[in-house]
Scaffold this motif. Structure first.
Motif, PDB file in Angstrom:
ATOM      1  N   ALA A 107       0.835  -1.198   0.000  1.00  0.00           N
ATOM      2  CA  ALA A 107       0.000   0.000   0.000  1.00  0.00           C
ATOM      3  C   ALA A 107       0.865   1.240   0.000  1.00  0.00           C
ATOM      4  N   PRO A 108       0.694   2.139  -0.993  1.00  0.00           N
ATOM      5  CA  PRO A 108       1.533   3.317  -1.060  1.00  0.00           C
ATOM      6  C   PRO A 108       1.164   4.393  -0.046  1.00  0.00           C
ATOM      7  N   ARG A 109      -0.077   4.394   0.433  1.00  0.00           N
ATOM      8  CA  ARG A 109      -0.457   5.399   1.416  1.00  0.00           C
ATOM      9  C   ARG A 109       0.098   5.009   2.764  1.00  0.00           C
ATOM     10  N   LYS A 110       0.877   5.871   3.368  1.00  0.00           N
ATOM     11  CA  LYS A 110       1.495   5.577   4.657  1.00  0.00           C
ATOM     12  C   LYS A 110       0.437   5.447   5.745  1.00  0.00           C
ATOM     13  N   ALA A 111       0.697   4.553   6.643  1.00  0.00           N
ATOM     14  CA  ALA A 111      -0.233   4.374   7.750  1.00  0.00           C
ATOM     15  C   ALA A 111      -0.158   5.547   8.698  1.00  0.00           C
ATOM     16  N   SER A 112      -1.225   5.691   9.450  1.00  0.00           N
ATOM     17  CA  SER A 112      -1.279   6.776  10.415  1.00  0.00           C
ATOM     18  C   SER A 112      -0.141   6.666  11.409  1.00  0.00           C
ATOM     19  N   GLY A 113       0.513   7.788  11.656  1.00  0.00           N
ATOM     20  CA  GLY A 113       1.597   7.804  12.626  1.00  0.00           C
ATOM     21  C   GLY A 113       2.931   7.415  12.050  1.00  0.00           C
ATOM     22  N   SER A 114       3.022   7.169  10.733  1.00  0.00           N
ATOM     23  CA  SER A 114       4.290   6.763  10.140  1.00  0.00           C
ATOM     24  C   SER A 114       5.181   7.975   9.945  1.00  0.00           C
ATOM     25  N   SER A 115       6.436   7.709   9.600  1.00  0.00           N
ATOM     26  CA  SER A 115       7.411   8.790   9.473  1.00  0.00           C
ATOM     27  C   SER A 115       7.331   9.490   8.132  1.00  0.00           C
ATOM     28  N   GLY A 116       6.712   8.888   7.123  1.00  0.00           N
ATOM     29  CA  GLY A 116       6.667   9.481   5.793  1.00  0.00           C
ATOM     30  C   GLY A 116       5.352  10.158   5.506  1.00  0.00           C
ATOM     31  N   PRO A 117       5.347  11.156   4.607  1.00  0.00           N
ATOM     32  CA  PRO A 117       4.102  11.840   4.247  1.00  0.00           C
ATOM     33  C   PRO A 117       3.254  10.981   3.323  1.00  0.00           C
ATOM     34  N   LEU A 118       1.968  11.238   3.318  1.00  0.00           N
ATOM     35  CA  LEU A 118       1.047  10.532   2.436  1.00  0.00           C
ATOM     36  C   LEU A 118       1.300  10.933   0.994  1.00  0.00           C
ATOM     37  N   ALA A 119       1.193   9.962   0.093  1.00  0.00           N
ATOM     38  CA  ALA A 119       1.325  10.259  -1.328  1.00  0.00           C
ATOM     39  C   ALA A 119       0.012  10.774  -1.901  1.00  0.00           C
ATOM     40  N   SER A 120      -1.109  10.347  -1.342  1.00  0.00           N
ATOM     41  CA  SER A 120      -2.417  10.828  -1.769  1.00  0.00           C
ATOM     42  C   SER A 120      -3.198  11.250  -0.532  1.00  0.00           C
ATOM     43  N   VAL A 121      -3.916  12.365  -0.650  1.00  0.00           N
ATOM     44  CA  VAL A 121      -4.592  12.965   0.497  1.00  0.00           C
ATOM     45  C   VAL A 121      -6.046  13.236   0.132  1.00  0.00           C
ATOM     46  N   HIS A 122      -6.956  12.837   1.028  1.00  0.00           N
ATOM     47  CA  HIS A 122      -8.375  13.125   0.842  1.00  0.00           C
ATOM     48  C   HIS A 122      -8.686  14.499   1.445  1.00  0.00           C
ATOM     49  N   VAL A 123      -9.302  15.342   0.632  1.00  0.00           N
ATOM     50  CA  VAL A 123      -9.614  16.702   1.078  1.00  0.00           C
ATOM     51  C   VAL A 123     -11.050  17.055   0.690  1.00  0.00           C
ATOM     52  N   ARG A 124     -11.558  18.117   1.324  1.00  0.00           N
ATOM     53  CA  ARG A 124     -12.856  18.673   0.980  1.00  0.00           C
ATOM     54  C   ARG A 124     -12.747  20.182   1.037  1.00  0.00           C
ATOM     55  N   MET A 125     -13.284  20.874   0.042  1.00  0.00           N
ATOM     56  CA  MET A 125     -13.179  22.321  -0.034  1.00  0.00           C
ATOM     57  C   MET A 125     -14.523  22.964   0.281  1.00  0.00           C
ATOM     58  N   ASP A 126     -14.492  23.989   1.142  1.00  0.00           N
ATOM     59  CA  ASP A 126     -15.661  24.813   1.434  1.00  0.00           C
ATOM     60  C   ASP A 126     -15.429  26.203   0.851  1.00  0.00           C
ATOM     61  N   VAL A 127     -16.444  26.755   0.214  1.00  0.00           N
ATOM     62  CA  VAL A 127     -16.370  28.105  -0.345  1.00  0.00           C
ATOM     63  C   VAL A 127     -17.447  28.946   0.319  1.00  0.00           C
ATOM     64  N   ASP A 128     -17.013  29.938   1.098  1.00  0.00           N
ATOM     65  CA  ASP A 128     -17.926  30.794   1.858  1.00  0.00           C
ATOM     66  C   ASP A 128     -18.887  29.952   2.693  1.00  0.00           C
ATOM     67  N   GLY A 129     -18.355  28.872   3.276  1.00  0.00           N
ATOM     68  CA  GLY A 129     -19.147  28.023   4.148  1.00  0.00           C
ATOM     69  C   GLY A 129     -19.968  26.970   3.445  1.00  0.00           C
ATOM     70  N   LYS A 130     -19.979  26.958   2.099  1.00  0.00           N
ATOM     71  CA  LYS A 130     -20.725  25.957   1.347  1.00  0.00           C
ATOM     72  C   LYS A 130     -19.813  24.775   1.043  1.00  0.00           C
ATOM     73  N   ALA A 131     -20.194  23.588   1.516  1.00  0.00           N
ATOM     74  CA  ALA A 131     -19.344  22.404   1.383  1.00  0.00           C
ATOM     75  C   ALA A 131     -19.448  21.801  -0.014  1.00  0.00           C
ATOM     76  N   THR A 132     -18.371  21.176  -0.454  1.00  0.00           N
ATOM     77  CA  THR A 132     -18.341  20.443  -1.714  1.00  0.00           C
ATOM     78  C   THR A 132     -18.031  18.981  -1.409  1.00  0.00           C
ATOM     79  N   SER A 133     -17.973  18.170  -2.444  1.00  0.00           N
ATOM     80  CA  SER A 133     -17.682  16.744  -2.258  1.00  0.00           C
ATOM     81  C   SER A 133     -16.189  16.537  -2.024  1.00  0.00           C
ATOM     82  N   SER A 134     -15.848  15.405  -1.444  1.00  0.00           N
ATOM     83  CA  SER A 134     -14.456  15.083  -1.152  1.00  0.00           C
ATOM     84  C   SER A 134     -13.712  14.741  -2.442  1.00  0.00           C
ATOM     85  N   LYS A 135     -12.420  15.032  -2.443  1.00  0.00           N
ATOM     86  CA  LYS A 135     -11.549  14.727  -3.575  1.00  0.00           C
ATOM     87  C   LYS A 135     -10.242  14.160  -3.055  1.00  0.00           C
ATOM     88  N   THR A 136      -9.500  13.546  -3.946  1.00  0.00           N
ATOM     89  CA  THR A 136      -8.198  12.986  -3.605  1.00  0.00           C
ATOM     90  C   THR A 136      -7.122  13.720  -4.379  1.00  0.00           C
TER      91      THR A 136
END
Length: 755
Positions: A107-136
């Protein structure tokens, strides 16, 4: 130089449309598909702050990365001036694109608490308080770091949806971003490939006017080019498999997953053992019932390890319940040969074996389809042949095997190779080879080539040592050689020559099969005390397989899902998702995108024409062969449902048989079964004829109906190819790319980001 009816050279006739299509593709790439560039062309590129407002759930590390301390407050906030509908995430200098490994098991995504940064990150963007769907977002795919705002706003908040302890390779979020122009080579190549297929299969194209002629130098050269392309593709997969060999992993308190089962089996065979030399915990060996999942869970909870997943455990030893022939013919020779250069030799990665086996499947599967088309419709066009090749590739679920590339795939790929080889030999037994001096001559039936009979029997019997269910292919010998078999029936006045040839044919098929099967049965006898016991009952898996069977109440639903599980469309890439398959009782269910008909929609339309094709198939002696193909497919589907439950990979067992039966009806739908079954067209010079005026189907005389039929088949085959491609990227399937190779997932997903 040859010209068309308008006096234009043929080369120029093809060059002009090709240039126009290429120009259209390039304009699409530069215009609509680069809309993010054009829509952000006037961006100010200024952010209101050098660094963002950072939520209390994030902390900055010394290397510039962010550490998630509390998911509830993990956000970055920036102000926008409204000049661009896009924001950009700047990766930190510690971001390592190489982290996104291409291996299928690590698995390329590092486990929680590991020493390396994640290669892919799940994020969600809010614009003026309006939520959008999650993206990677992936640091290895720069285009994914640009996020479209659903509306123009002033305040943009990027929420990091990762667990506490995760290291995030983000430096900052920039508003008012200008998206760079990008030329996606892969996307352009894909569009050109689709255009090429449409041009080749479009009704009225030149391929519809060229007849199949296996003696043609040009057609053989074209097939050689096709084969070389397959070799190049297989070579790339071999290199990738060697660079990222499969291994094993163990989680504390859990099972041990070892993906080198065939390699370990080969080592045991070299050492003269039938058991696999892996450690056996004494607690497991002394357990009253090691096949009880709850008893094993209790052992794992007390730290008993290793307990190997999907190995067979019997008599205090580990075994492999997978067929032994791939280990004997591929893995053991590789270990022996490499020992000449490396002390102890090297273990063949499972992915290399899969790539080589699938290369053989593609080659012999194509030869089989060509030979079958030549038998049922000697005057078929190259367009029909190429459509049949694509249909079988989709219907056989070969894409699933090429996607998984692990040891689970090996028995399927090996048996698919052996079965296609065996049928190819048997279909050729009554062809031109039967007119050679080593043919078996009958007075009351066509001659047969005994080398073809022997080679086919060897291949089909070898399935007993790979995936035994494929041995059912042997039943296809009955309809193929029925003209010779019926000479031995009571009431037939067989001549002395007939009797001699029948006996010789039986020996040519039964003796080689016995030579293959007898040692394999002895191997089973030594291991499990029965020649027909392969050890699948002793596997360590989700259920106690010594007692488990699919409940009868589940069988109708499982069979229905195998055939008709519908596609489940989504609005986001890959536009398909896993479709739930609920059952009345618990049974094994592998996440699937759809059933056989949904994955290969051409099957329904073409199989419906089997009654129409009966006369032609009977005239060529192939009607019984087609019905046996369908009966075998149904029998294997029911057997898989009873023994294994619902598994995507199990569709390989019967999908290729149904596809071959469909190929036999394809010329009827396309108006190319213009043959009365009299045997005309058996010679290469006859097969070179593009059309004939014997007995065509009624719609062959109505140009627009034949045009629509060809258009329909083209659309269905293209739809199957598109579904097969998109199914590779569906989240939630086994070995999903979102976990095993998120970089590849993000790169292809980016092809469809046009807003």
């Amino acid at each position: 130089m040859s010209t068309n009816k308008h006096g234009l050279p043929l080369r120029r006739r093809w060059a002009v449309p090709a240039l126009l299509v290429t120009l259209v593709v390039l304009l699409l790439e530069a215009g609509p598909l680069n809309m993010p560039f054009w829509s952000s062309f006037g961006a100010s590129t200024d952010s209101a702050s050098a660094l963002n407002e950072m939520g209390p759930g994030l902390s900055r590390q010394d290397d510039g990365t962010l550490r998630v301390t509390d998911q509830a407050g993990a956000y970055l906030r920036v102000r926008s001036d409204g000049s661009s509908p896009y924001v950009r995430v700047d990766p930190s200098t510690a971001a390592t694109p190489g982290l996104a490994s291409h291996t299928r098991h690590a698995a390329p995504r590092k486990a929680s608490g590991s020493s390396g940064p994640l290669a892919s990150v799940h994020v969600r963007m809010d614009v003026d308080g309006k939520a959008t769907s999650s993206k990677t977002l992936s640091t290895a795919v720069p285009q994914s770091l640009y996020l479209a705002m659903p509306c123009r706003g002033r305040t943009v908040t990027l929420w990091v949806e990762e667990p506490a302890g995760s290291d995030i390779p983000f430096l900052a979020v920039r508003a008012n971003a200008k998206v760079p122009f990008r030329f996606e080579t892969g996307r352009v190549a894909a569009m050109l490939l689709v255009a090429l297929l449409v041009a080749a299969w479009w009704p009225g194209s030149r391929l519809w006017r060229i007849g199949l002629d296996t003696s043609s130098v040009r057609q053989r050269a074209a097939f050689l080019v096709f084969a070389l392309a397959l070799v190049a593709l297989a070579a790339s997969r071999v290199v990738s498999a060697f660079a990222n060999p499969s291994g094993s992993f163990h989680a504390p308190g859990g099972y041990t997953y070892d993906f080198n089962q065939y390699g370990h089996l080969a080592d045991s065979l070299i050492a003269g053992r039938t058991t696999i030399d892996l450690p056996v915990p004494q607690e497991l060996a002394r357990a009253a019932d090691p096949y009880d999942p709850q008893a094993r869970e209790a052992l794992l909870a007390h730290g008993v390890s290793p307990i190997y997943w999907d190995y067979a455990f019997h008599g205090g030893h580990w075994y492999s319940y997978f067929g032994v022939l791939p280990a004997l013919l591929l893995f053991a020779p590789f270990r022996i040969v490499t020992s000449w250069f490396v002390p102890g030799g090297r273990m063949l990665p499972a992915g290399v074996a899969v790539a080589l086996l699938l290369l053989g499947v593609a080659a012999f599967g194509s030869l089989l389809v060509i030979r079958l088309i030549g038998r049922v419709a000697p005057r078929a066009s190259l367009a029909t042949v190429s459509l049949a090749l694509a249909l079988v590739a989709v219907g056989s679920n070969a894409g699933y095997l090429a996607f998984r590339m692990n040891f689970y795939v090996i028995p399927f790929a090996a048996s698919l190779l052996l079965s296609t080889m065996g049928l190819w030999f048997w279909l050729g037994a009554a062809g031109p080879a039967s007119r050679r001096r080593h043919a078996l001559v009958f007075d009351g039936a066509p001659p047969l080539s005994w080398p073809h009979l022997t080679a086919g029997a060897l291949c089909v019997a070898a399935n007993f040592g790979c995936r035994p269910t494929f041995v059912l292919v042997a039943l296809l010998a009955l309809p193929l050689f029925w003209p010779q078999i019926r000479l031995a029936l009571p009431g037939r006045q067989a001549t002395r020559r007939d009797v001699r040839s029948i006996v010789a044919a039986c020996c040519a098929m039964l003796l080689p099969a016995l030579v293959v099967v007898a040692p394999l049965m002895a191997y089973n006898q030594v291991r499990f005390g029965s020649p027909l016991d392969f050890g699948e009952r002793y596997q360590i898996t989700v259920a106690d397989m010594t007692r488990h069977h699919t409940p009868l109440a589940d069988l109708p639903a499982v069979i229905g899902y195998y055939l008709f599980l519908p596609l489940r469309a989504t609005h986001a890439f890959p536009f398909l998702s896993i479709d739930p398959a609920p059952l009345p009782s618990w049974s094994y269910v592998e996440p699937m995108v759809g059933g056989l008909v949904a994955l290969c929609p051409a099957l329904v339309c073409l199989l419906a024409l089997l009654p129409r094709a009966r006369r032609r198939l009977r005239g060529h002696g192939m009607l019984g062969f087609v019905w046996t193909l369908l009966a075998s497919a149904v029998a294997l589907m029911i057997l898989d449902a009873m023994k294994g439950g619902l598994g995507w990979r199990y569709m390989v067992d019967f999908g290729w048989l149904a596809s071959l039966a469909t190929v036999a009806t394809l010329p009827s739908l396309l108006g190319e079964d213009a043959d009365d079954g009299s045997g005309a067209g058996d010679e290469p010079q006859d097969r070179a004829l593009a059309t004939a005026s014997l007995r065509e189907p009624w719609w062959a005389h109505i140009g627009w109906l034949r045009y629509l039929a060809r258009l329909l088949v083209m659309a269905l085959v293209l739809a199957g190819l598109a579904i097969a491609f998109m199914a590779l990227f569906v989240p939630g399937r086994d070995d999903a790319l979102t976990g095993t190779d998120p970089t590849l997932f993000e790169r292809v997903q980016d092809w469809f980001r046009i807003v």
